[in-house]
Design a protein around this motif. Structure first.
Motif, PDB file in Angstrom:
ATOM      1  N   GLN A   3      51.753  79.786  19.098  1.00  0.00           N
ATOM      2  CA  GLN A   3      52.820  78.969  18.477  1.00  0.00           C
ATOM      3  C   GLN A   3      52.509  77.476  18.578  1.00  0.00           C
ATOM      4  O   GLN A   3      52.576  76.747  17.581  1.00  0.00           O
ATOM      5  CB  GLN A   3      54.171  79.251  19.144  1.00  0.00           C
ATOM      6  N   LYS A   4      52.147  77.041  19.782  1.00  0.00           N
ATOM      7  CA  LYS A   4      51.951  75.604  19.983  1.00  0.00           C
ATOM      8  C   LYS A   4      50.762  75.096  19.147  1.00  0.00           C
ATOM      9  O   LYS A   4      50.820  74.023  18.547  1.00  0.00           O
ATOM     10  CB  LYS A   4      51.722  75.321  21.465  1.00  0.00           C
ATOM     11  N   GLU A   5      49.709  75.901  19.099  1.00  0.00           N
ATOM     12  CA  GLU A   5      48.518  75.506  18.337  1.00  0.00           C
ATOM     13  C   GLU A   5      48.871  75.360  16.857  1.00  0.00           C
ATOM     14  O   GLU A   5      48.439  74.423  16.189  1.00  0.00           O
ATOM     15  CB  GLU A   5      47.409  76.555  18.483  1.00  0.00           C
ATOM     16  N   ILE A   6      49.654  76.302  16.341  1.00  0.00           N
ATOM     17  CA  ILE A   6      50.020  76.246  14.915  1.00  0.00           C
ATOM     18  C   ILE A   6      50.888  75.012  14.662  1.00  0.00           C
ATOM     19  O   ILE A   6      50.643  74.234  13.729  1.00  0.00           O
ATOM     20  CB  ILE A   6      50.773  77.542  14.502  1.00  0.00           C
ATOM     21  N   ASP A  17      41.200  76.044  10.723  1.00  0.00           N
ATOM     22  CA  ASP A  17      42.661  75.925  10.819  1.00  0.00           C
ATOM     23  C   ASP A  17      43.357  77.279  10.752  1.00  0.00           C
ATOM     24  O   ASP A  17      44.476  77.402  10.259  1.00  0.00           O
ATOM     25  CB  ASP A  17      43.181  74.977   9.728  1.00  0.00           C
ATOM     26  N   GLU A  18      42.675  78.265  11.208  1.00  0.00           N
ATOM     27  CA  GLU A  18      43.312  79.570  11.329  1.00  0.00           C
ATOM     28  C   GLU A  18      43.563  79.826  12.817  1.00  0.00           C
ATOM     29  O   GLU A  18      42.666  79.677  13.640  1.00  0.00           O
ATOM     30  CB  GLU A  18      42.395  80.680  10.793  1.00  0.00           C
ATOM     31  N   ILE A  19      44.801  80.163  13.148  1.00  0.00           N
ATOM     32  CA  ILE A  19      45.124  80.461  14.547  1.00  0.00           C
ATOM     33  C   ILE A  19      45.480  81.945  14.640  1.00  0.00           C
ATOM     34  O   ILE A  19      46.434  82.398  14.017  1.00  0.00           O
ATOM     35  CB  ILE A  19      46.337  79.628  15.034  1.00  0.00           C
ATOM     36  N   LYS A  20      44.656  82.663  15.403  1.00  0.00           N
ATOM     37  CA  LYS A  20      44.901  84.102  15.546  1.00  0.00           C
ATOM     38  C   LYS A  20      45.162  84.393  17.001  1.00  0.00           C
ATOM     39  O   LYS A  20      44.468  83.885  17.866  1.00  0.00           O
ATOM     40  CB  LYS A  20      43.634  84.886  15.157  1.00  0.00           C
ATOM     41  N   GLY A  51      56.791  85.867  17.133  1.00  0.00           N
ATOM     42  CA  GLY A  51      57.518  84.602  17.006  1.00  0.00           C
ATOM     43  C   GLY A  51      56.962  83.717  15.917  1.00  0.00           C
ATOM     44  O   GLY A  51      56.737  82.524  16.115  1.00  0.00           O
ATOM     45  N   LYS A  52      56.785  84.293  14.726  1.00  0.00           N
ATOM     46  CA  LYS A  52      56.237  83.487  13.627  1.00  0.00           C
ATOM     47  C   LYS A  52      57.249  82.460  13.125  1.00  0.00           C
ATOM     48  O   LYS A  52      56.873  81.362  12.750  1.00  0.00           O
ATOM     49  CB  LYS A  52      55.788  84.408  12.484  1.00  0.00           C
ATOM     50  N   SER A  53      58.528  82.832  13.124  1.00  0.00           N
ATOM     51  CA  SER A  53      59.532  81.915  12.560  1.00  0.00           C
ATOM     52  C   SER A  53      59.513  80.562  13.261  1.00  0.00           C
ATOM     53  O   SER A  53      59.606  79.517  12.615  1.00  0.00           O
ATOM     54  CB  SER A  53      60.925  82.517  12.679  1.00  0.00           C
ATOM     55  N   ILE A  54      59.379  80.597  14.584  1.00  0.00           N
ATOM     56  CA  ILE A  54      59.372  79.348  15.356  1.00  0.00           C
ATOM     57  C   ILE A  54      58.258  78.406  14.847  1.00  0.00           C
ATOM     58  O   ILE A  54      58.392  77.199  14.907  1.00  0.00           O
ATOM     59  CB  ILE A  54      59.130  79.683  16.868  1.00  0.00           C
ATOM     60  N   CYS A  55      57.177  78.992  14.331  1.00  0.00           N
ATOM     61  CA  CYS A  55      56.018  78.192  13.916  1.00  0.00           C
ATOM     62  C   CYS A  55      56.323  77.287  12.725  1.00  0.00           C
ATOM     63  O   CYS A  55      55.606  76.333  12.482  1.00  0.00           O
ATOM     64  CB  CYS A  55      54.836  79.085  13.572  1.00  0.00           C
TER      65      CYS A  55
END
Ligand code: ADP
Length: 592
Positions: free
Chosen positions: A18-21, A191-194, A40-44
C-alpha cells in the motif's frame, strides 16, 4: 500518509504494497498495484485521493461494487458519490451539481459513462489529480473477465486536459495480463508494485466427490453460524441446491443472471446485511459484493481457469480471519469446459489460450502438492514457495515416502553444474543422458551424471517439484537454484517426505477459533452492529469488520481511548459508532 490512514480509516500501519503504491502516486508516477483480494486495494487510491484533494475519479466495472464502496466512504465521513444507470435523472443531476461545485472527494463511474458527452464535458471543468482503474484486469483481452468498454475508456480518460496520475489495481492478473495493463495505461515496468498473491488465512481444499449435494448439506449444517457462497455452473443447479438447503431450513438465497434486477439486488442486500447466511449462485454473483466476513466459498463445479477460481474463492475471508475455499468437482466438469472452448466463436489463438488455462485448472484438482503454493506459482512463477501446512493436500498425511536420499542427490547434482539450468537439463543429467549441450558443458563428466538413471523423467519432475514447492529450490525464469535452506538437508538435520503418487482425497472440516475471543460477547456485539446497520442503512461490515469486532471481544475496551488503538476504528467511527459498543461491553463485563 499515516495520519490520513489512521484519521479516516482507523488503521495504524499500511499493509504490504500500500505505502509503495501511494508513494508513487504522490510522486506523480502512474502505477499498477497487484495485491491479493482483501489486500486493501481501495486504500491505495483513497488515501492519496484524500491527500491530493480535488475529485478522484474511480472507474469500476460493476455498478453494485460502486454502491458499497461509496457507502463505506460515507460511513467514514468522506464525500463520495457514484454515477450510473441505477440512479434517477434527478439523483444524477444532484450529483452532477455537486461535482461541478467541487464538493465530491470521490466519484465512482462505470466505463460506459464516458460515452456521455455531457459527462466528459463536466469532467473537463473540475479539479482531478487522480484517476483509479479498479479491477484493472478487465482491460485485458488475456484476463478472465475482459470488458471491451473498459479498454475503450482509456483514450477518453487520457484525453482529459488535467494533469493527473493513474493508479490501476487488480488481484488476479497473470504476468501477461499485467504487461498488457501497463502498456495500455502508460505505466513503466519499475512502477508495478506486486505483493505476494498468498492469502494465508484461506484454507484451500479439493474434493473430487460424487456426492456434492450431500457434502454441501453436511458442511453448511456444521457451520451454522457462518456466512458463505456456493458457486454452481448452471442456473438449474443453483435452484436445485437451493431447494435442498431450504428443505434443511438453511437460511439461504439464490443469485443468477436469470433473475430480475430487483430480485438480484434483494438477494445481494440480504446477504450483505446478514439477513441470509448462504448464497447459492452462478459466477454472475460476487464481483460487487463487499462483505468481508464470508467464511466459506464452495465451488460445486470446477471453473474454467485458475484466475476465475482464485477470484471467486478469494471472496472468502477478506477480513483476514480463517476461511475455507472448497472445490468440489467431477470429471464431467472438464468435458463441459472443453465443449465451451471448442464451440466458442473466438479465434484459434484465444481458444489455445483458454485450453492452456483449463489444463492448469485441471492440474490444480489433481496435484498432490500444496494447493496454496500451486496457486501462487500460477500467478507468480518466480515467487519463493513454501507449503501452507493447512490445505487439504498438506494435511492429508499421505506424504509417506521418504525422499531425503533422492533430494540430496538432486541438490548435489545442481550444485556441481557450472551454470544455472532449467528443469529439463537437470533431469537429463540426473538420468545420464548425453546431448550436444550436456557434452558442451562437460556435464557428462560429473560424478552425478546418471546418478538417478533408474528414475523416469516424470518421477524426477515430481521429486524436483516437491523440492520447489517446499522452498528448497527457487525458480527464476524457469531456471532452478538451490535455496539456502538446503544446508539443513545436506547436514542431515531434516527429512523430506512426498506422496507415493497415489490419488487420495478426504473431506476436511475445520473449526474456526481465535484465541482469546470471548464468543458470547462477540455474538452480542454482532447484534449491536446489526441493529446499527438497520438504523443507519449501512452494511454491517461497513460499520466494523468481523476482525474489529473480534478485537473488541478479545480486548474488551473500556473507553474511547482504548478503542482508538484497535484496527478499524478511526475518528469518525469512534464518535458515531463506538458508544453503543462500549455500553454493551460495559454491561457484559458487569455481568461476569
Ligand atoms: P480489496 O483489495 O479486496 O479491494 P479492500 O480494499 O476491500 O480489499 O480491503 C479489504 C479489507 O482490509 C477491508 O476491510 C479494509 O478495511 C481492510 N484494510 C485495508 N487496508 C488496511 C490496513 N492498512 N490495515 C488494516 N486493515 C486494512
Amino acid at each position: 500518509m499515516e495520519s490520513t490512514l489512521s484519521h479516516y480509516f482507523g488503521f495504524d500501519t499500511f499493509r504490504p504494497g500500500q505505502k509503495e503504491i501511494i508513494t508513487k502516486v504522490m510522486n506523480h508516477q502512474n502505477v499498477l498495484g497487484v495485491l491479493p483480494t482483501g489486500g486493501g486495494k481501495s486504500i491505495c487510491y483513497q488515501v492519496p485521493g484524500l491527500m491530493l484533494g480535488g475529485t478522484t475519479i474511480v472507474i469500476s466495472p460493476l455498478i453494485s461494487l460502486m454502491k458499497d464502496q461509496v457507502d463505506q466512504l460515507k460511513a467514514t465521513g468522506i464525500r463520495a458519490a457514484y454515477l450510473n444507470s441505477s440512479l434517477t435523472k434527478k439523483e444524477q443531476q444532484t450529483i452532477e451539481t455537486q461535482l461541478k461545485q467541487g464538493e465530491l472527494q470521490f466519484l465512482y463511474v462505470a466505463p460506459e459513462r464516458f460515452d456521455n458527452g455531457y459527462f466528459v464535458h463536466l469532467l473537463q471543468q473540475i479539479s482531478i489529480h487522480l484517476v483509479a482503474f479498479d479491477e484493472a484486469h478487465c482491460i485485458s483481452k488475456w484476463g478472465h473477465d475482459f470488458r471491451p468498454s473498459y479498454q475503450e475508456v482509456i483514450d477518453k480518460v487520457f484525453a482529459l486536459p488535467q494533469d493527473f496520475t493513474v493508479v490501476a489495481l487488480t488481484a488476479t492478473a497473470t504476468a501477461e495480463v499485467q504487461r498488457d495493463i501497463m502498456a495500455r495505461l502508460n505505466i513503466d515496468k519499475q512502477d508495478e508494485i506486486k505483493t505476494s498473491t498468498k492469502r494465508p488465512n484461506l484454507v484451500f481444499q479439493v474434493n473430487p466427490t460424487y456426492q456434492r449435494q450431500k457434502f454441501v448439506l453436511e458442511y453448511v449444517t456444521h457451520h451454522d453460524k457462518e456466512a458463505g457462497i456456493i458457486y454452481c455452473s448452471t442456473r438449474k443447479q443453483v435452484e436445485e441446491l437451493h431447494e435442498a438447503l431450504i428443505e434443511q431450513d438453511v437460511n439461504s438465497t439464490i443469485y443468477h443472471a436469470g433473475l430480475s434486477n430487483k430480485e438480484r439486488e434483494a438477494a445481494q442486500n440480504d446477504f450483505v446485511y446478514d439477513r441470509v447466511r448462504v448464497v447459492v449462485a452462478t459466477n454472475a454473483f460476487g464481483m460487487g459484493i463487499d462483505k468481508s466476513n464470508v467464511r466459506f466459498v464452495i465451488h460445486y463445479n470446477m471453473p474454467g481457469d485458475l484466475e476465475s477460481y482464485y477470484q471467486e474463492a478469494g471472496r472468502a475471508g477478506r477480513d483476514g480471519l480463517k476461511s475455507e475455499c472448497i472445490l468440489l468437482f467431477s470429471e464431467r466438469d472438464i468435458g463441459l469446459h472443453q465443449y465451451f472452448i471448442s464451440s466458442s466463436k473466438a479465434d484459434d489463438d484465444y481458444k489455445d489460450k483458454m485450453g492452456e488455462k483449463l489444463t492448469k485448472m485441471m492440474f490444480y484438482t489433481k496435484t498432490k502438492k500444496c494447493l496454496e503454493a500451486t496457486l501462487v506459482h500460477y500467478f507468480e512463477p518466480n515467487e519463493k514457495l513454501t507449503e501452507c501446512g493447512q490445505c487439504s493436500n498438506c494435511t492429508q498425511g499421505n506424504k509417506t515416502y521418504d525422499m531425503t536420499h533422492e533430494a540430496k542427490m538432486i541438490i548435489s547434482c545442481i550444485a556441481r553444474m557450472n551454470q544455472q539450468e532449467n528443469y529439463s537439463v537437470i533431469i537429463q543429467v540426473l538420468r545420464g543422458e548425453e546431448t550436444d549441450y550436456i557434452r558442451y558443458c562437460d556435464y557428462n563428466t560429473l560424478s552425478t551424471h546418471g546418478i538417478m538413471k533408474n528414475y523416469t523423467t516424470s518421477e524426477l519432475s515430481h521429486l524436483i517439484d516437491e523440492l520447489r514447492f517446499k522452498g528448497y529450490l527457487n525458480e527464476h525464469d524457469e531456471i532452478l537454484t538451490c535455496d539456502t535452506s538446503v544446508k539443513a538437508l545436506l547436514n542431515d538435520q531434516v527429512s523430506i517426505f512426498t506422496t507415493p503418487f497415489k490419488p487420495k482425497s478426504k473431506e476436511v472440516v475445520s473449526i474456526n477459533t481465535v484465541e482469546g475471543v470471548d464468543r458470547v460477547l462477540f455474538d452480542e456485539l454482532i447484534q449491536v452492529r446489526k441493529r446499527l446497520s438497520e438504523d443507519l442503512g449501512i452494511a454491517p461490515v461497513s460499520i466494523f469488520s468481523d476482525y474489529t469486532i473480534e478485537e473488541f471481544a478479545k480486548r474488551k475496551p473500556e473507553s474511547k481511548q482504548d478503542m482508538i488503538s484497535i484496527d478499524g476504528v478511526g475518528s469518525y467511527k469512534l464518535k458515531h459508532y463506538c458508544p453503543k459498543f462500549l455500553d454493551t461491553i460495559q454491561t457484559y463485563k458487569a455481568k461476569i
